[in-house]
Design an enzyme around this catalytic site. Structure first.
Site, PDB file in Angstrom:
ATOM      1  N   GLU A  35      36.937  60.023  23.630  1.00  0.00           N
ATOM      2  CA  GLU A  35      37.316  59.918  25.042  1.00  0.00           C
ATOM      3  C   GLU A  35      38.011  58.586  25.308  1.00  0.00           C
ATOM      4  O   GLU A  35      39.011  58.525  26.028  1.00  0.00           O
ATOM      5  CB  GLU A  35      36.070  60.035  25.929  1.00  0.00           C
ATOM      6  CG  GLU A  35      35.458  61.421  25.976  1.00  0.00           C
ATOM      7  CD  GLU A  35      34.159  61.417  26.765  1.00  0.00           C
ATOM      8  OE1 GLU A  35      34.093  62.118  27.786  1.00  0.00           O
ATOM      9  OE2 GLU A  35      33.230  60.704  26.363  1.00  0.00           O
ATOM     10  N   ASP A  37      39.669  56.652  23.234  1.00  0.00           N
ATOM     11  CA  ASP A  37      40.999  56.598  22.630  1.00  0.00           C
ATOM     12  C   ASP A  37      42.001  57.438  23.416  1.00  0.00           C
ATOM     13  O   ASP A  37      43.177  57.066  23.554  1.00  0.00           O
ATOM     14  CB  ASP A  37      40.941  57.082  21.174  1.00  0.00           C
ATOM     15  CG  ASP A  37      40.212  56.098  20.272  1.00  0.00           C
ATOM     16  OD1 ASP A  37      40.058  54.932  20.692  1.00  0.00           O
ATOM     17  OD2 ASP A  37      39.785  56.492  19.181  1.00  0.00           O
ATOM     18  N   LYS A 105      44.030  36.946  57.004  1.00  0.00           N
ATOM     19  CA  LYS A 105      44.389  35.612  56.520  1.00  0.00           C
ATOM     20  C   LYS A 105      43.296  35.237  55.515  1.00  0.00           C
ATOM     21  O   LYS A 105      42.201  34.828  55.895  1.00  0.00           O
ATOM     22  CB  LYS A 105      44.436  34.593  57.657  1.00  0.00           C
ATOM     23  CG  LYS A 105      44.876  33.196  57.232  1.00  0.00           C
ATOM     24  CD  LYS A 105      44.987  32.280  58.448  1.00  0.00           C
ATOM     25  CE  LYS A 105      45.484  30.898  58.047  1.00  0.00           C
ATOM     26  NZ  LYS A 105      44.521  30.179  57.196  1.00  0.00           N
ATOM     27  N   CYS A 407      11.938   8.880  51.473  1.00  0.00           N
ATOM     28  CA  CYS A 407      12.124  10.297  51.141  1.00  0.00           C
ATOM     29  C   CYS A 407      11.000  11.122  51.766  1.00  0.00           C
ATOM     30  O   CYS A 407       9.828  10.758  51.664  1.00  0.00           O
ATOM     31  CB  CYS A 407      12.131  10.471  49.625  1.00  0.00           C
ATOM     32  SG  CYS A 407      12.119  12.196  49.079  1.00  0.00           S
ATOM     33  N   CYS A 432      10.784  11.598  41.894  1.00  0.00           N
ATOM     34  CA  CYS A 432      10.535  12.387  43.104  1.00  0.00           C
ATOM     35  C   CYS A 432      10.241  13.842  42.719  1.00  0.00           C
ATOM     36  O   CYS A 432      11.006  14.450  41.963  1.00  0.00           O
ATOM     37  CB  CYS A 432      11.757  12.336  44.018  1.00  0.00           C
ATOM     38  SG  CYS A 432      11.574  13.351  45.513  1.00  0.00           S
TER      39      CYS A 432
END
Length: 677
Positions: A35, A37, A105, A407, A432
């Site tokens: 199929e 091929d 766009k 932090c 951290c």
């Protein structure tokens, strides 16, 4: 008839590529060789009839090539921006009774293509409108771009290179670390199109949508309308931007059609373009200093809602970047309830002059991403403060949002860093937990140390409790047995299973360790390649310089620099030493002269007799220094196929390129390969 053949070509290309991927990458068949091929031969015939060959057609091989830099080139015709409006009525009035074409766009990178004698000759980016970068080699890898077209004269056209949202999500799914994921399709597309190595571009699934015919000889001169231009480009095999003819009577209904589509539209878009259909009339209008007069852009009018700022949340990440997030009273926007919006960086926080309790307006950028539009309180105070009472001036200098000095996760010191004109906040604590959890998640993943029972949530708990600070600590979790057993979701059995998994992980390989370290740009495949190159000698790898690493096939300067920087950090070296003290690293025995296939490249197809699968033969070839790829190219050493006389596409290509097709037996004999026991 031409359009039917074009659609058939595209169907065959997609079907054959899907079958090849299933067969070679997923080890399954969705169609028989016969199929395949038959469809392949039909595709070859149609390409010959139409003169149209797509860039992703299995009948062509796009060679990968790296360049030192992208050359610059001046556009023959300057590429101007478009004037803009957000008013639907203004857009209708702009028509002044004329017929026009309304199209998307697209939000990607504008490209100018030149074809001569039916072949793609040149591709240039928009650049600054006057001068662009030549990216011809990269354009040849665009998924849907024709490399050959029926038209044999000189053809110049413009279009947009984009990465669809669905492809963008698939690319990000392959990236484990959240902070390493790409932010949006537009930026990823821009970077992909402008790569120095087009093999990277090919992996990014870039597509091209044509929107304008610039020139096309005498035949193009006969085209009098924009709609005819679109049909002509489609006949050449190009996909064009979605477009509709409009008049003053139907333009508002057509706008509604586009608006209904945008939320689920797979191609990134940031508005619409309206162009007079009559080309001669459009040209007769000329241009201003900045804009052509034959077209205008329409931007969606943002749906604004007023709300009250309640809080600024500071969100720390693995890279140390701390992002400000605005929390406000919930409002309805574009059909959904929103109460949060990223403020992106310190520069924007300061420009908005935010204070808790301020009245702000919010909207969804491109109808998707919540953003703050204005700070009404700050603007009113600024406008009324001059010449007013002392009380008003005090209100005008009210308590603005403070930039945290520590932090929010670890309490470590923060610092503001400026890149170009943008200021951002960072945690300076290398230990951290926010930075650590993602690193540990990668380290315990399947392709790294493969430790079961350590989800990201569990790792977060262990980090918070101080059980783990570096990779080596994972192998001493038995010190915290009592606490772990008592944790929610654990117990004696879960604890024991975890310990067993950790003990199994102690016996590992160097590629797993290198990948698990989380060095930037070093994936599992690169880790294997580097280990093989340095004979699985970690000390050699740590001492390698950028020049040595860059010379390795498939590495390059970016990966080399990241690797060297990591290995030159004294803290990283100490952590690696501590980790290796917990491991038994299996070193493959590489006998002298065993790398007999070094520098050779092979393709394997069909069933095998001496090996259990193609994967087994692939592993053996790689152990001997060779490389196995999925398609036949000019660099292929030989194609391994037991059906040497087959008329399959791979055999055909190999014969066309003069590459030998060897049976499994001939391959074993020639390269002195022995099947694994």
């Amino acid at each position: 008839m031409q359009s039917e053949k074009t659609e058939r070509i595209k169907y065959l290309v997609e079907t054959l590529n899907r079958a090849s991927k299933a067969y070679y990458a997923e080890d399954r068949e969705i169609m028989s060789n016969r199929e395949y091929d038959a469809l392949y031969d039909e595709l070859v015939s149609l390409e010959a009839q139409t003169g149209m060959v797509m860039a992703n057609s299995p009948t062509v091989n796009v060679g990968y090539e790296a360049v030192e830099e992208l050359p610059k080139e001046r556009h023959e015709t300057p590429m101007l921006s478009l004037d803009k409006t957000k008013s639907r009525e203004d857009l209708r009035d702009w028509l002044e009774g004329h017929r026009a074409v309304l199209s998307w766009k697209l939000d990607g990178l504008t490209i100018v293509l030149t074809y001569r004698e039916g072949k793609l000759e040149k591709a240039v980016t928009r650049g600054n409108g006057e001068i662009g970068e030549v990216i011809t080699n990269n354009a040849r890898t665009f998924v849907n771009l024709p490399l050959s077209i029926p038209f044999k004269g000189e053809l110049v056209l413009r279009g947009e290179a984009v990465i669809r949202y669905s492809d963008f999500e698939k690319i990000n799914e392959q990236i484990e670390e959240t902070e390493a994921k790409y932010k949006n399709p537009r930026n990823l597309c821009s970077g992909s199109v402008r790569q120095l190595n087009n093999e990277i571009t090919a992996r990014r699934q870039v597509r091209f949508y044509a929107f304008s015919l610039v020139s096309g000889g005498e035949e193009a001169k006969e085209i009098t309308t924009v709609e005819e231009q679109f049909r002509f480009l489609e006949d050449q095999g190009f996909e064009t931007v979605e477009h509709y003819p409009v008049t003053e009577e139907n333009i508002l209904d057509t706008l509604d059609t586009f608006e209904r589509k945008i939320e689920n539209y797979d191609v990134p878009s940031d508005g619409l373009v309206l162009t007079y259909d009559d080309i001669a009339y459009g040209r007769s209008l000329g241009r201003t200093a900045k804009f052509p007069r034959n077209s205008i852009a329409f931007k969606w009018a943002d749906e604004l809602r007023e709300t009250v700022l309640k809080e600024i949340e500071w969100s720390a990440s693995r890279t140390g970047l701390i992002n400000p997030v605005a929390i406000f009273a919930p409002v309805e926007l574009e059909g959904t309830t929103v109460s949060r919006a990223s403020v992106h960086n310190i520069s924007i926080v300061r420009s908005l002059r935010l204070a808790l309790g301020d009245r702000i307006t919010v909207y969804k950028a491109n109808m998707i991403i919540p953003q703050i539009a204005e700070n009404l309180t700050a603007e009113e105070l600024s406008a009324g403060a001059e010449g007013r009472t002392e009380e008003v001036r005090i209100q005008g200098s009210r308590c603005l949002v403070e930039i945290p000095k520590v932090c929010p996760v670890c309490g470590g010191p923060t610092e503001i860093r400026q890149v170009n004109d943008v200021q951002s906040l960072y945690c300076t604590n290398g230990k951290c937990p926010a930075k650590q959890v993602k690193s540990f998640t990668l380290f315990v993943s399947r392709d790294a140390m493969n430790i079961d029972g350590l989800s990201e949530a569990t790792l977060e708990k262990f980090i918070d409790l101080g059980f783990i600070h570096e990779f080596a600590d994972l192998f001493h979790l038995d010190r915290h047995r009592e606490q772990i057993v008592e944790m929610e979701g654990f117990g004696e059995k879960s604890y024991r299973n975890l310990m067993d998994s950790i003990d199994r992980a102690r016996n590992t390989t160097l590629p797993r360790v290198i990948y698990g370290l989380g060095i930037a740009n070093i994936g599992a495949a690169n880790a294997k390649m580097l280990c093989r190159y340095f004979d699985y000698d970690l000390e050699k790898m740590q001492k390698a310089d950028v020049e040595t690493l860059s010379a390795i096939d498939g590495v390059g300067e970016v990966i080399a620099t990241a690797f060297v920087n990591y290995m030159q950090d004294t803290d990283n070296l100490r952590r690696i030493e501590a980790l290796c003290g917990e491991l038994v690293i299996e070193i493959p025995k590489i006998e002298e002269g065993s790398q007999t296939l070094s520098g050779l490249s092979f393709v394997i197809t069909g069933s095998l007799n001496s090996f259990a699968s193609r994967s087994e033969l692939k592993d053996l070839i790689e152990q001997k220094g060779g490389k196995v790829t999925g398609s036949v190219t000019g660099k292929t050493t030989c194609l391994i196929n037991n059906d040497v006389a087959s008329a399959s596409s791979k055999n055909k290509k190999a014969r066309d390129l003069g590459i030998p097709v060897l049976s499994e037996e001939d391959f074993i004999r020639k390269y002195e390969i022995q099947a694994q026991e």
